[in-house]
Design a protein around this motif. Structure first.
Motif, PDB file in Angstrom:
ATOM      1  N   LEU A  22       0.299  -9.456   6.646  1.00 22.81           N
ATOM      2  CA  LEU A  22      -0.160  -9.273   8.021  1.00 22.81           C
ATOM      3  C   LEU A  22      -0.133  -7.812   8.421  1.00 22.81           C
ATOM      4  O   LEU A  22      -1.115  -7.283   8.981  1.00 22.81           O
ATOM      5  CB  LEU A  22       0.713 -10.101   8.975  1.00 22.81           C
ATOM      6  N   LEU A  23       0.974  -7.139   8.143  1.00 26.74           N
ATOM      7  CA  LEU A  23       1.092  -5.732   8.534  1.00 26.74           C
ATOM      8  C   LEU A  23       0.087  -4.858   7.799  1.00 26.74           C
ATOM      9  O   LEU A  23      -0.460  -3.902   8.372  1.00 26.74           O
ATOM     10  CB  LEU A  23       2.514  -5.232   8.268  1.00 26.74           C
ATOM     11  N   SER A  24      -0.179  -5.164   6.537  1.00 28.64           N
ATOM     12  CA  SER A  24      -1.144  -4.359   5.790  1.00 28.64           C
ATOM     13  C   SER A  24      -2.548  -4.545   6.350  1.00 28.64           C
ATOM     14  O   SER A  24      -3.321  -3.582   6.443  1.00 28.64           O
ATOM     15  CB  SER A  24      -1.109  -4.714   4.304  1.00 28.64           C
ATOM     16  N   ALA A  25      -2.893  -5.774   6.759  1.00 28.26           N
ATOM     17  CA  ALA A  25      -4.209  -6.014   7.349  1.00 28.26           C
ATOM     18  C   ALA A  25      -4.379  -5.240   8.654  1.00 28.26           C
ATOM     19  O   ALA A  25      -5.422  -4.622   8.903  1.00 28.26           O
ATOM     20  CB  ALA A  25      -4.400  -7.515   7.599  1.00 28.26           C
ATOM     21  N   ILE A  26      -3.332  -5.243   9.488  1.00 30.27           N
ATOM     22  CA  ILE A  26      -3.379  -4.482  10.744  1.00 30.27           C
ATOM     23  C   ILE A  26      -3.504  -2.996  10.453  1.00 30.27           C
ATOM     24  O   ILE A  26      -4.281  -2.276  11.108  1.00 30.27           O
ATOM     25  CB  ILE A  26      -2.116  -4.765  11.586  1.00 30.27           C
ATOM     26  N   THR A  27      -2.762  -2.521   9.470  1.00 33.74           N
ATOM     27  CA  THR A  27      -2.783  -1.094   9.139  1.00 33.74           C
ATOM     28  C   THR A  27      -4.155  -0.661   8.643  1.00 33.74           C
ATOM     29  O   THR A  27      -4.639   0.436   8.990  1.00 33.74           O
ATOM     30  CB  THR A  27      -1.726  -0.777   8.067  1.00 33.74           C
ATOM     31  N   ILE A  28      -4.795  -1.489   7.836  1.00 29.37           N
ATOM     32  CA  ILE A  28      -6.133  -1.161   7.324  1.00 29.37           C
ATOM     33  C   ILE A  28      -7.122  -0.991   8.472  1.00 29.37           C
ATOM     34  O   ILE A  28      -7.932  -0.049   8.484  1.00 29.37           O
ATOM     35  CB  ILE A  28      -6.603  -2.252   6.348  1.00 29.37           C
TER      36      ILE A  28
ATOM     37  N   MET B  89      -3.987  -2.021  -4.508  1.00 31.98           N
ATOM     38  CA  MET B  89      -2.837  -1.974  -3.600  1.00 31.98           C
ATOM     39  C   MET B  89      -2.607  -3.324  -2.941  1.00 31.98           C
ATOM     40  O   MET B  89      -1.476  -3.814  -2.852  1.00 31.98           O
ATOM     41  CB  MET B  89      -3.058  -0.895  -2.533  1.00 31.98           C
ATOM     42  N   MET B  90      -3.695  -3.950  -2.492  1.00 28.30           N
ATOM     43  CA  MET B  90      -3.557  -5.212  -1.782  1.00 28.30           C
ATOM     44  C   MET B  90      -3.271  -6.384  -2.724  1.00 28.30           C
ATOM     45  O   MET B  90      -2.570  -7.327  -2.358  1.00 28.30           O
ATOM     46  CB  MET B  90      -4.818  -5.494  -0.956  1.00 28.30           C
ATOM     47  N   THR B  91      -3.821  -6.353  -3.938  1.00 32.44           N
ATOM     48  CA  THR B  91      -3.601  -7.466  -4.860  1.00 32.44           C
ATOM     49  C   THR B  91      -2.255  -7.355  -5.584  1.00 32.44           C
ATOM     50  O   THR B  91      -1.567  -8.358  -5.784  1.00 32.44           O
ATOM     51  CB  THR B  91      -4.741  -7.552  -5.889  1.00 32.44           C
ATOM     52  N   HIS B  92      -1.854  -6.137  -5.963  1.00 40.96           N
ATOM     53  CA  HIS B  92      -0.628  -5.968  -6.734  1.00 40.96           C
ATOM     54  C   HIS B  92       0.607  -5.766  -5.861  1.00 40.96           C
ATOM     55  O   HIS B  92       1.724  -6.088  -6.275  1.00 40.96           O
ATOM     56  CB  HIS B  92      -0.758  -4.769  -7.685  1.00 40.96           C
TER      57      HIS B  92
ATOM     58  N   THR C 159       0.948   2.501  -3.973  1.00 39.01           N
ATOM     59  CA  THR C 159       1.033   2.946  -2.576  1.00 39.01           C
ATOM     60  C   THR C 159       1.112   4.470  -2.461  1.00 39.01           C
ATOM     61  O   THR C 159       1.028   5.003  -1.347  1.00 39.01           O
ATOM     62  CB  THR C 159       2.269   2.336  -1.876  1.00 39.01           C
ATOM     63  N   ALA C 160       1.261   5.170  -3.573  1.00 36.72           N
ATOM     64  CA  ALA C 160       1.404   6.632  -3.535  1.00 36.72           C
ATOM     65  C   ALA C 160       0.212   7.346  -2.900  1.00 36.72           C
ATOM     66  O   ALA C 160       0.396   8.367  -2.222  1.00 36.72           O
ATOM     67  CB  ALA C 160       1.663   7.163  -4.950  1.00 36.72           C
TER      68      ALA C 160
ATOM     69  N   ALA D 205       0.630  -6.133  -1.930  1.00 38.20           N
ATOM     70  CA  ALA D 205       0.695  -7.053  -0.785  1.00 38.20           C
ATOM     71  C   ALA D 205       0.629  -8.510  -1.220  1.00 38.20           C
ATOM     72  O   ALA D 205       1.085  -9.392  -0.487  1.00 38.20           O
ATOM     73  CB  ALA D 205      -0.430  -6.745   0.200  1.00 38.20           C
ATOM     74  N   GLY D 206       0.027  -8.781  -2.383  1.00 36.84           N
ATOM     75  CA  GLY D 206      -0.032 -10.150  -2.878  1.00 36.84           C
ATOM     76  C   GLY D 206      -1.262 -10.927  -2.462  1.00 36.84           C
ATOM     77  O   GLY D 206      -1.291 -12.155  -2.557  1.00 36.84           O
ATOM     78  N   PHE D 207      -2.328 -10.227  -2.018  1.00 31.14           N
ATOM     79  CA  PHE D 207      -3.570 -10.910  -1.666  1.00 31.14           C
ATOM     80  C   PHE D 207      -4.299 -11.350  -2.936  1.00 31.14           C
ATOM     81  O   PHE D 207      -4.173 -10.727  -3.998  1.00 31.14           O
ATOM     82  CB  PHE D 207      -4.488  -9.978  -0.869  1.00 31.14           C
ATOM     83  N   ALA D 208      -5.102 -12.400  -2.807  1.00 33.02           N
ATOM     84  CA  ALA D 208      -5.985 -12.810  -3.902  1.00 33.02           C
ATOM     85  C   ALA D 208      -7.137 -11.822  -4.017  1.00 33.02           C
ATOM     86  O   ALA D 208      -7.478 -11.127  -3.049  1.00 33.02           O
ATOM     87  CB  ALA D 208      -6.525 -14.214  -3.635  1.00 33.02           C
ATOM     88  N   ASP D 209      -7.746 -11.770  -5.189  1.00 36.10           N
ATOM     89  CA  ASP D 209      -8.843 -10.823  -5.410  1.00 36.10           C
ATOM     90  C   ASP D 209      -9.969 -11.006  -4.391  1.00 36.10           C
ATOM     91  O   ASP D 209     -10.555 -10.031  -3.914  1.00 36.10           O
ATOM     92  CB  ASP D 209      -9.404 -10.987  -6.826  1.00 36.10           C
ATOM     93  N   GLY D 210     -10.270 -12.266  -4.054  1.00 35.15           N
ATOM     94  CA  GLY D 210     -11.365 -12.539  -3.134  1.00 35.15           C
ATOM     95  C   GLY D 210     -11.102 -12.088  -1.709  1.00 35.15           C
ATOM     96  O   GLY D 210     -12.029 -12.030  -0.892  1.00 35.15           O
ATOM     97  N   SER D 211      -9.857 -11.777  -1.386  1.00 30.79           N
ATOM     98  CA  SER D 211      -9.516 -11.356  -0.015  1.00 30.79           C
ATOM     99  C   SER D 211      -9.875  -9.911   0.263  1.00 30.79           C
ATOM    100  O   SER D 211      -9.931  -9.503   1.435  1.00 30.79           O
ATOM    101  CB  SER D 211      -8.019 -11.555   0.234  1.00 30.79           C
ATOM    102  N   VAL D 212     -10.118  -9.132  -0.788  1.00 30.14           N
ATOM    103  CA  VAL D 212     -10.365  -7.705  -0.600  1.00 30.14           C
ATOM    104  C   VAL D 212     -11.610  -7.468   0.247  1.00 30.14           C
ATOM    105  O   VAL D 212     -11.652  -6.568   1.094  1.00 30.14           O
ATOM    106  CB  VAL D 212     -10.482  -6.993  -1.966  1.00 30.14           C
TER     107      VAL D 212
END
Length: 402
Positions: free
Chosen positions: A289-295, A225-228, A354-355, A230-237
């Motif tokens: 940013l919003l996805s990080a806050i939501t997590i 979800m975050m890589t595909h 995101t489902a 939100a656009g984060f790099a793999d290492g950010s997970v």
């Protein structure tokens, strides 16, 4: 809070680390044993199943001895399982080691919850339970990332050796700090089993399955979800999961604090807010940013339900709470497995990464409905206190305001 809670928290830290660290080390383990990633995934599935079935089994086996001695035996089992995993010459042996260590998980948290609650005054029970579970939440912030780093840098066997050493520290702490609490007089296995005749106990467990299932519906698929999306790099997970863990720590402490003041309102607020945040995650997942806050919010709201739900089970199974408490820990893992399966179904159906958030929101909303039903049934019964395992009213009301 008594120092004995620190010993329980250390044990919880070790258990939490070994449960989740394997997820970050699957490629290394699979490569060493020459198996595929899906086959290596059996180490996760086997552990979850071991928790579900081991919680009642180990608790029943421990009904004849004191709770302190049982906690020590469980930590011993945990140490043996992790040493077996660290030294396993074949994949099948490591799988056995994972299952052995998982057998200690549910019973440790179940019995530990009862012990923690008995160590403090009635109006501090949920806070004491939360203090023990802090070890589990901190494991997701510190233990899992460090264990993954060590495993990737030095070798995954070293990680499991360190976890076994944590178990030794936890065992020593329990032996030294936890008082030798005798078994409750007149409580036998049939009394423990009778708790499951109480509809309020069953409703609390169902809330556990659905509420925490809502959390894991989203978090299980957080990497794609975050890589595909939100656009984060793999290492950010990894760092996003640390945010999730920090949320868990805060939510656990807040949930324990306010559950001692107003248990059911705390559940209404946390479950309702969790359902809303999970639904919004389908939108916020498109922004970094919003996805990080939501997590972080999902971690906080999800674990804010843990102390009140565990205390709810203890209250409603009053007089014979040990087995019900342990089974409720298994219910968390049942929720994890159920939500991961449902989340996979909606992704496979082509509804997008995101489902699963919608699945999680629906599960959390279902838990909220059960909480409202539980409170309504309690009011209708005319006794908003504790019901003993056999179903007869207790002489005292629960030490919590509803």
């Amino acid at each position: 809070m008594p120092l004995a809670l620190l010993a329980l928290a250390i044990g919880a830290f070790g258990i939490g680390t070994t449960e989740f660290v394997i997820m970050g080390l699957l490629p290394e383990v699979a490569g060493d044993y020459g198996v595929s990633i899906p086959i290596a995934g059996y180490l996760v599935t086997g552990y979850a199943l071991g928790v579900m079935f081991g919680a009642p089994l180990m608790t029943v086996l421990g009904t004849k001895i004191s709770r302190k001695r049982m906690l020590m035996l469980l930590m011993g089992l945990f140490i043996v399982g992790n040493l077996l995993s660290a030294l396993a010459p074949a994949f099948s042996v490591m799988l056995i080691g994972r299952i052995v260590s998982s057998l200690a998980h549910g019973a440790f948290f179940g019995i530990g919850s009862v012990v923690a609650a008995d160590l403090v005054a009635p109006d501090k029970k949920a806070g004491a339970i939360a203090m023990m579970f802090t070890g589990l939440t901190v494991a997701n912030v510190v233990g899992v990332p460090l264990g993954t780093l060590v495993g990737q840098s030095v070798g995954w066997r070293v990680t499991f050796g360190i976890v076994a050493a944590l178990g030794v520290v936890g065992l020593a702490g329990i032996a030294r700090l936890v008082p030798d609490m005798p078994k409750a007089e007149g409580v036998h296995l049939r009394h423990e089993l009778a708790a499951f005749k109480n509809v309020q106990v069953l409703l609390a467990m169902a809330m556990t399955v659905l509420g925490f299932g809502g959390v894991f519906a989203a978090i299980t698929y957080i990497a794609p979800m975050m890589t595909h999306v939100a656009g984060f790099a793999d290492g950010s997970v990894t760092w996003l999961l640390v945010l999730f863990g920090l949320g868990m720590v805060g939510g656990n402490l807040v949930g324990g604090r306010y559950a001692d003041r107003a248990l059911m309102p705390m559940l209404y607020v946390s479950l309702g807010a969790l359902a809303v945040v999970l639904a919004l995650f389908t939108l916020t997942a498109h922004d970094k940013l919003l996805s990080a806050i939501t997590i972080a919010l999902i971690g906080a709201l999800g674990f804010a339900t843990v102390p009140p739900l565990q205390k709810r089970v203890l209250d409603q199974a009053h007089g014979a709470p040990t087995l019900a408490s342990a089974v409720n820990i298994g219910a968390f893992n049942l929720g994890n497995a159920l939500s991961a399966w449902l989340g996979g179904l909606v992704i496979a159906a082509g509804l997008g990464y995101t489902a699963p958030n919608w699945v999680g929101a629906a599960l959390a909303a279902g838990a909220l409905v059960l909480a409202v039903v539980s409170a309504a049934l309690e009011r209708r019964a005319g006794e908003p206190g504790i019901v003993v395992a056999g179903g007869a009213p207790a002489e005292q009301r629960a030490a919590v305001h509803h």
